[in-house]
Design a protein around this motif. Structure first.
Motif: not given
Length: 365
Positions: A281, A286, A291
């Protein structure tokens, strides 16, 4: 001296999670109790695999042992299943895009025309899937709903229900591949597709990630007619299953060693997963696909004007080895994007973070 390259190439279990001493002990016990049996040919003619192993797997999945076929690794099981479902004329096989590259090659080898449907963070794009299957009914749909290889995405319950509803309405089977399902570190387990539509779904499973890849134990669960067909094809391919490996796997299931191995793996891998998500991240924002919450992989769909060969060469020069991202996309990568599969299971946290920082630097040059 330069540090060793960061290896983002394979999903191999870390040595720390293999219960080697326990496996050796059980193997010794099996050899002492059944030496002639495990060193002799098993019977031929409809051999579905070791009876005790099939009984243990059936109990775990809540099915009848007659629904379980055990072969020599899940890829071989998938190969036999593809041959059975596609037949001599081939047919369309719908897959997630990205999908497991080796599976796609197997389907093509048996005459499958592999059609990719985009994958989101919570599963297949159901609208795009419906538009496709409404035009041409596939021989089957292949999906890895739990902690997918290569993306790491895990399908939501709503997505799973929509998927089996589509299969019911358009009358096609689903092949559900489940190698990572039990390796959940966060969140609540989602229903297996086979639980939602047992008559519609064929489950492919493996003990490679939850016990030992060296045992080469894979299996399929379906109706008795289908598994009998797999046994017939298997006999014509490799004659019989491997007795010693299957006997050891059966004993491991019966004694709870598989459960212990899963608990060891989850405890060991959870910190690596959490650190990998944080590092990815920070490096890619993005552009991280999902995840995962389990499994071995997370991934990045990166915005870049670099051609893939040039990017891979630059990454190698920077000290990072990657699998070719385009190999996971049946129709090719989306324009202006590069796909990075990032296995986190075998790398210490600091090594994973170093690798993603190097890749981010390559992308921003």
């Amino acid at each position: 001296m330069s540090p060793s390259p960061v290896q983002f190439t394979r999903g191999v279990p870390p040595e720390e999670v293999l219960l080697v001493d326990e496996l050796a002990k059980i193997t010794t016990e099996v050899l002492a109790e059944r030496p002639t049996e495990v060193f002799q040919y098993p019977r031929i003619g409809g051999n579905l695999g070791d009876e005790r192993l099939r009984a243990a797997l059936a109990a775990r999945h809540g099915v009848d042992p007659r629904q379980v076929f055990v072969g020599n690794g899940s890829l071989q099981v998938l190969d036999l299943l593809s041959q059975l479902l596609l037949g001599p004329g081939g047919g369309d096989v719908v897959v997630e895009s990205p999908t497991y590259d080796r599976a796609g090659l197997i389907f093509q080898r048996h005459g499958g025309r592999v059609l990719g449907v985009p994958l989101n963070g919570d599963g297949l794009d159901v609208e795009r899937l419906e538009a496709l299957v409404a035009r041409r009914r596939p021989a089957f749909l292949y999906t890895i709903p739990d902690f997918q290889n290569p993306s790491g995405a895990c399908a939501s319950e709503g997505n799973r229900r929509a998927l089996v509803d589509l299969a019911e309405r358009h009358d096609f089977p689903i092949v559900e591949d489940t190698p990572y399902r039990r390796l959940r570190f966060r969140g609540v387990e989602q229903p297996a597709l086979s639980e939602l539509a047992p008559h519609r779904v064929i489950t492919v499973g493996s003990l490679s990630k939850v016990l030992s890849p060296g045992l080469r134990v894979g299996y399929a669960i379906g109706d008795p007619g289908l598994v009998a067909g797999l046994a017939e094809l298997g006999e014509g391919t490799y004659l019989t299953p491997t007795p010693l490996s299957q006997a050891v796997a059966a004993r491991c299931l019966e004694l709870g060693v598989v459960d212990s191995a899963v608990a060891t793996a989850v405890s060991f891998l959870k910190p690596r997963h959490d650190a990998a998500v944080a590092a990815a991240r920070e490096a890619f924002g993005d552009q991280v696909v999902a995840e995962p919450g389990g499994g071995y992989f997370l991934s990045v769909l990166a915005r870049s004007a670099l051609p893939e060969p040039e990017f891979l060469a630059a990454a190698a020069d920077a000290g990072v080895r990657l699998a070719r991202g385009s190999a996971f996309f049946p129709g090719g990568l989306p324009d202006g994007r590069l796909f990075l599969r990032l296995p986190f299971q075998a790398l210490p946290e600091a090594e994973f973070a170093r690798g993603v920082r190097l890749l981010a630097d390559v992308l921003t040059r």
